[in-house]
Design an enzyme around this catalytic site. Structure first.
Site, PDB file in Angstrom:
ATOM      1  N   GLY A  82      12.775  47.229  88.256  1.00  0.00           N
ATOM      2  CA  GLY A  82      12.868  48.553  88.500  1.00  0.00           C
ATOM      3  C   GLY A  82      13.814  49.109  87.211  1.00  0.00           C
ATOM      4  O   GLY A  82      13.790  50.454  86.964  1.00  0.00           O
ATOM      5  N   ASP A  83      14.570  48.475  86.555  1.00  0.00           N
ATOM      6  CA  ASP A  83      15.225  48.538  85.282  1.00  0.00           C
ATOM      7  C   ASP A  83      15.388  47.511  84.403  1.00  0.00           C
ATOM      8  O   ASP A  83      16.471  47.308  83.876  1.00  0.00           O
ATOM      9  CB  ASP A  83      16.665  49.132  85.774  1.00  0.00           C
ATOM     10  CG  ASP A  83      17.458  49.901  84.718  1.00  0.00           C
ATOM     11  OD1 ASP A  83      16.694  50.474  83.746  1.00  0.00           O
ATOM     12  OD2 ASP A  83      18.716  49.891  84.977  1.00  0.00           O
ATOM     13  N   LEU A  84      14.316  47.116  84.134  1.00  0.00           N
ATOM     14  CA  LEU A  84      14.046  45.932  83.093  1.00  0.00           C
ATOM     15  C   LEU A  84      14.474  46.431  81.623  1.00  0.00           C
ATOM     16  O   LEU A  84      13.589  47.273  81.058  1.00  0.00           O
ATOM     17  CB  LEU A  84      12.998  45.135  83.217  1.00  0.00           C
ATOM     18  CG  LEU A  84      12.661  44.029  82.285  1.00  0.00           C
ATOM     19  CD1 LEU A  84      13.710  42.829  82.929  1.00  0.00           C
ATOM     20  CD2 LEU A  84      11.347  43.315  82.303  1.00  0.00           C
ATOM     21  N   ASN A  88      20.306  44.865  80.547  1.00  0.00           N
ATOM     22  CA  ASN A  88      20.179  44.195  81.824  1.00  0.00           C
ATOM     23  C   ASN A  88      19.927  42.841  81.790  1.00  0.00           C
ATOM     24  O   ASN A  88      19.307  42.282  82.964  1.00  0.00           O
ATOM     25  CB  ASN A  88      19.569  44.973  82.822  1.00  0.00           C
ATOM     26  CG  ASN A  88      20.208  46.252  83.206  1.00  0.00           C
ATOM     27  OD1 ASN A  88      21.263  46.465  83.081  1.00  0.00           O
ATOM     28  ND2 ASN A  88      19.259  47.294  83.555  1.00  0.00           N
TER      29      ASN A  88
END
Length: 228
Positions: A82-84, A88
């Site tokens: 979801g937030d690659l 991160n």
């Protein structure tokens, strides 16, 4: 709401066991004024910091394959990251990657019509890594905003770009809204001069305008294992 979000993240994270996934040690509620998730310290920091400090000796393509394998593990567990993005992804003491920050992750459900795994979510996250269907869902065949394995694959293509340039997608564009409009209209960042033909082919496939045409991450892993 914040407690529910925290518990969701902890439940997803604690079940993951993979060499390229940052492990969860536990939960701390004493050191600070709120609950905290505790993970091992990664002295190299983010993958972007690591590459800046170790070029030209660090091999971004080796790390890209590791990222694909970590993402493949998540997808095999029916989990969308979801937030690659580079911020991160951490680098461990042994100089291999660890996917982190599962705040937008969730167990997802199969969508038989699209042949993908999907989940609904709010629109938190960075728009520069958003696939077209996350920008205007109905225009690209989705009923609502939903992070999916296909949008993870799009973000993976953006991460490949980051690792070769050290910069986010469309780094020459200051306004995120302009970036959003470019992606909606089918524009993509230029090919980095350091990127091989094989990797660029994977990136352009991952950036397909229609999510149905993007390869699955396991297909990408197979290709990269032969190319890199």
């Amino acid at each position: 709401m914040l407690v529910q979000k925290f518990c969701r993240e902890a439940l997803v994270w604690q079940a993951l066991r993979h060499k390229y996934i940052l492990p969860l040690i536990g939960i701390d509620r004493n050191s600070f004024s709120s609950y905290c998730l505790v993970s091992p310290w990664m002295k190299h920091g983010t993958i972007l910091k690591y590459l800046r400090e170790h070029r030209p000796h660090a091999n971004p393509d080796k790390l890209i394959l590791q990222i694909a394998e970590g993402l493949g593990y998540l997808h095999s567990k029916n989990i969308v990251h979801g937030d690659l993005r580079g911020a991160n992804i951490l680098v461990s003491d042994d100089e291999s990657i660890r996917l982190a920050d599962f705040g937008l992750s969730s167990i997802c459900e199969a969508d038989s019509t699209a042949g993908i795994l999907r989940r609904s979510s709010d629109r938190a996250g960075s728009a520069r890594w958003f696939a077209p269907e996350l920008i205007i869902p109905t225009e690209f065949g989705c009923e609502q905003f939903a992070r999916t394995t296909a949008s993870d694959v799009y973000a993976f293509g953006c991460v490949c770009l980051e690792l070769h340039t050290g910069k986010p997608p469309f780094s020459d564009v200051s306004e995120e809204m302009v970036v959003v409009l470019k992606v909606r209209d089918g524009e993509r960042p230029a090919r980095p001069s350091t990127m091989s033909d094989g990797l660029w082919a994977v990136v352009t496939a991952a950036w397909a305008q229609k999510f149905q045409y993007r390869p699955g991450i396991q297909t990408i892993i197979t290709i990269l294992s032969e190319e890199l």
